[in-house]
Design an enzyme around this catalytic site. Structure first.
Site, PDB file in Angstrom:
ATOM      1  N   LYS A  13      46.926  36.503  39.361  1.00 15.86           N
ATOM      2  CA  LYS A  13      46.712  36.834  37.795  1.00 15.86           C
ATOM      3  C   LYS A  13      46.695  38.063  37.386  1.00 15.86           C
ATOM      4  O   LYS A  13      47.118  38.310  36.181  1.00 15.86           O
ATOM      5  CB  LYS A  13      45.193  36.193  37.569  1.00 15.86           C
ATOM      6  N   ARG A  88      35.022  33.449  31.816  1.00 18.62           N
ATOM      7  CA  ARG A  88      35.068  32.603  33.006  1.00 18.62           C
ATOM      8  C   ARG A  88      34.399  31.336  32.768  1.00 18.62           C
ATOM      9  O   ARG A  88      34.653  30.472  33.422  1.00 18.62           O
ATOM     10  CB  ARG A  88      34.664  33.362  34.063  1.00 18.62           C
ATOM     11  N   ARG A 126      45.958  34.165  53.345  1.00 21.43           N
ATOM     12  CA  ARG A 126      45.838  35.552  53.194  1.00 21.43           C
ATOM     13  C   ARG A 126      45.457  36.105  54.583  1.00 21.43           C
ATOM     14  O   ARG A 126      44.575  35.691  55.190  1.00 21.43           O
ATOM     15  CB  ARG A 126      44.967  35.770  51.912  1.00 21.43           C
ATOM     16  N   ARG A 159      39.785  37.328  56.202  1.00 24.84           N
ATOM     17  CA  ARG A 159      38.537  37.583  55.759  1.00 24.84           C
ATOM     18  C   ARG A 159      37.711  36.375  55.613  1.00 24.84           C
ATOM     19  O   ARG A 159      38.207  35.130  55.584  1.00 24.84           O
ATOM     20  CB  ARG A 159      38.412  37.835  54.203  1.00 24.84           C
ATOM     21  N   ARG A 170      35.043  27.946  46.947  1.00 24.51           N
ATOM     22  CA  ARG A 170      35.505  28.694  45.916  1.00 24.51           C
ATOM     23  C   ARG A 170      36.526  27.973  44.857  1.00 24.51           C
ATOM     24  O   ARG A 170      36.127  28.089  43.496  1.00 24.51           O
ATOM     25  CB  ARG A 170      36.427  30.115  46.361  1.00 24.51           C
TER      26      ARG A 170
END
Ligand SMILES: [Zn+2]
Length: 222
Positions: A13, A88, A126, A159, A170
């Site tokens: 983004k 948000r 990731r 992570r 999330r």
């Protein structure tokens, strides 16, 4: 042109917001940028933000809105701006509209829609180098040798935030927050949905095309 860019975590983004801003010759900002900037400058708002962030608490909407409005009120923003990932939540969107007033509302809300399956794939793929922190992605930007950093040969790791369970949480939080926000802007008639599942280039083209069409063209492909 006053633009809000909404999109999920892991969708690039920040990069897209920059491209949209460049195409419009305006500035972009995220709430994270503003938090950092105010803290570095040691402003009153920055010190206030610090009291929340330092104890791991969420910065209250009112404080965030004050920073965003301060940024928007800068003469450099007269030509327009791109808000990257802000608002948000529905509460933030309503507060922002309240502060902007009827004279200078948000013109276009660009929403990069990405399926839960694709988000999961992006976020769990990731990897980071333990030594030099270079980011990789299993599918999109894999290292030449599995598990090893191209730059320094360091170990690659995932992570805790990018582990499947954490990613699931999330995405749930994101969906819970975003769906009412999208419904709110859709009802106001300034929401443009973009298929956020293409390549970086395809998504950037779709976003810029949507803006050039005055934000009105249905660019979503089924
Ligand atoms: Zn490395």
């Amino acid at each position: 042109m006053r633009v809000v860019l909404l999109g999920p975590p892991g969708a690039g983004k920040g990069t897209q917001a920059q491209r949209v801003a460049d195409a419009l010759s305006v500035s972009r900002v995220s709430s994270g940028d503003l938090f950092r900037e105010h803290r570095e400058r040691g402003t009153e708002l920055g010190r206030l933000v610090g009291t929340y962030m330092d104890r791991g608490a969420l910065v209250p909407d009112e404080v965030t809105i004050d920073m965003v409005m301060d940024w928007i009120d800068d003469p450099d923003r007269r030509r327009g701006f791109v808000l990257d990932g802000f608002p948000r939540t529905l509460a933030q969107a309503k507060a922002l509209d309240g502060r902007l007033g009827r004279q200078e509302p948000i013109d276009t809300v660009l929403y990069m829609d990405v399926s839960v399956e694709e988000l999961t794939r992006r976020l769990t793929g990731r990897l980071l180098c333990r030594e030099c922190q270079t980011p990789y992605h299993e599918s999109f930007s894999p290292p030449s040798r599995e598990g090893e950093c191209d730059h320094c040969g360091g170990d690659l790791y995932r992570r805790t935030d990018d582990m499947p369970e954490a990613v699931g949480r999330r995405i749930e939080v994101y969906k819970d927050q975003t769906e009412p926000l999208v419904a709110y802007y859709r009802a106001r008639g300034n929401l443009v949905e973009i298929d956020g599942q293409g390549s970086m280039e395809q998504v950037a083209d779709a976003l810029i095309h949507a803006l050039r069409q005055g934000g009105a063209a249905p660019t979503r492909q089924s």
